[in-house]
Design an enzyme around this catalytic site. Structure first.
Site, PDB file in Angstrom:
ATOM      1  N   MET A   1       8.533   4.631   5.368  1.00 22.51           N
ATOM      2  CA  MET A   1       8.592   3.359   4.690  1.00 22.51           C
ATOM      3  C   MET A   1       9.934   3.129   4.045  1.00 22.51           C
ATOM      4  O   MET A   1      10.676   2.097   4.005  1.00 22.51           O
ATOM      5  CB  MET A   1       7.470   2.730   4.160  1.00 22.51           C
ATOM      6  N   GLU A   2      10.323   4.004   3.261  1.00 20.31           N
ATOM      7  CA  GLU A   2      11.260   4.041   2.410  1.00 20.31           C
ATOM      8  C   GLU A   2      12.717   3.968   3.189  1.00 20.31           C
ATOM      9  O   GLU A   2      13.446   3.333   2.923  1.00 20.31           O
ATOM     10  CB  GLU A   2      11.803   5.353   1.263  1.00 20.31           C
TER      11      GLU A   2
ATOM     12  N   ASP B   1      23.644 -11.250   4.996  1.00 21.27           N
ATOM     13  CA  ASP B   1      24.012 -12.222   3.829  1.00 21.27           C
ATOM     14  C   ASP B   1      25.563 -12.278   3.528  1.00 21.27           C
ATOM     15  O   ASP B   1      25.979 -13.582   3.101  1.00 21.27           O
ATOM     16  CB  ASP B   1      23.287 -11.708   2.492  1.00 21.27           C
TER      17      ASP B   1
ATOM     18  N   LEU C   1       0.769  -1.238   0.241  1.00 19.85           N
ATOM     19  CA  LEU C   1      -0.031  -0.024   0.078  1.00 19.85           C
ATOM     20  C   LEU C   1       0.906   1.187  -0.129  1.00 19.85           C
ATOM     21  O   LEU C   1       0.303   2.545   0.224  1.00 19.85           O
ATOM     22  CB  LEU C   1      -0.944  -0.032   1.059  1.00 19.85           C
ATOM     23  N   CYS C   2       2.267   1.340  -0.317  1.00 22.98           N
ATOM     24  CA  CYS C   2       3.119   2.222  -0.331  1.00 22.98           C
ATOM     25  C   CYS C   2       2.881   3.247  -1.551  1.00 22.98           C
ATOM     26  O   CYS C   2       2.664   2.247  -2.743  1.00 22.98           O
ATOM     27  CB  CYS C   2       4.571   1.984  -0.188  1.00 22.98           C
ATOM     28  N   HIS C   3       2.886   4.159  -1.718  1.00 20.58           N
ATOM     29  CA  HIS C   3       2.826   5.074  -3.010  1.00 20.58           C
ATOM     30  C   HIS C   3       4.222   4.879  -3.791  1.00 20.58           C
ATOM     31  O   HIS C   3       5.436   5.131  -2.896  1.00 20.58           O
ATOM     32  CB  HIS C   3       2.416   6.487  -2.790  1.00 20.58           C
TER      33      HIS C   3
END
Length: 160
Positions: free
Chosen positions: A116-117, A131, A78-80
């Site tokens: 969110m970014e 990793d 739901l992120c733009h």
């Protein structure tokens, strides 16, 4: 019953939705997120000395974090999608942890924030460090991923 703010990504029927930001003004917005990768002193020394088998751990993690910030809307449903104007991922080796501190700063001029970014950038940078060193040490721990600061938008300034 207490008055609680409504979840913005849930409509009146309880369905998930993308928030309509078309009427919001485009303003400068900045978000900073961070996380830590905890490891043994010996593994940290491999990273700092540049002798990790897979190559430049910090440089690779930095690029991975930047790429992740740009792909956030593809990962979080739901992120733009945003035209980011700045993404900086700083990774600092810290013998006191021992491990690495990762901080991501993201900037945009737009109608919605970049929390969110920034969180995605910090998370993916931490995952990339993991990793690249997992063959040497399986007990590496990623922790403390959180929003440090947010500026801009209707809700104003937030600092953790």
């Amino acid at each position: 019953m207490t008055d609680r703010p409504a979840l913005t990504h849930i409509d009146a029927q309880g369905e998930a939705r993308m928030v309509d930001v078309s009427d919001k003004p485009a303003t400068e917005r900045i978000a900073v997120a961070e996380g830590r990768v905890i490891m043994s002193p010996a593994t940290l020394e491999l990273i700092v000395s540049g002798n990790a088998k897979k190559g430049d751990v910090l440089g690779t993690a930095r690029i991975a974090g930047i790429m992740a910030a740009k792909k956030t809307s593809e990962l979080i449903p739901l992120c733009h999608p945003l035209a980011l104007s700045k993404v900086v991922v700083d990774i600092t080796p810290d013998a006191a942890l021992p491990g690495c501190r990762v901080q991501a700063t993201v900037k945009v001029t737009g109608p919605t924030g970049v929390e969110m970014e920034a969180l995605t950038a910090a998370s993916v940078a931490c995952l990339t460090i993991y990793d690249m060193i997992k063959a040497v040490e399986r007990g590496v721990r990623i922790d403390g991923i959180h929003l440090v600061e947010k500026l801009g938008g209707k809700s104003g300034h937030f600092r953790a």
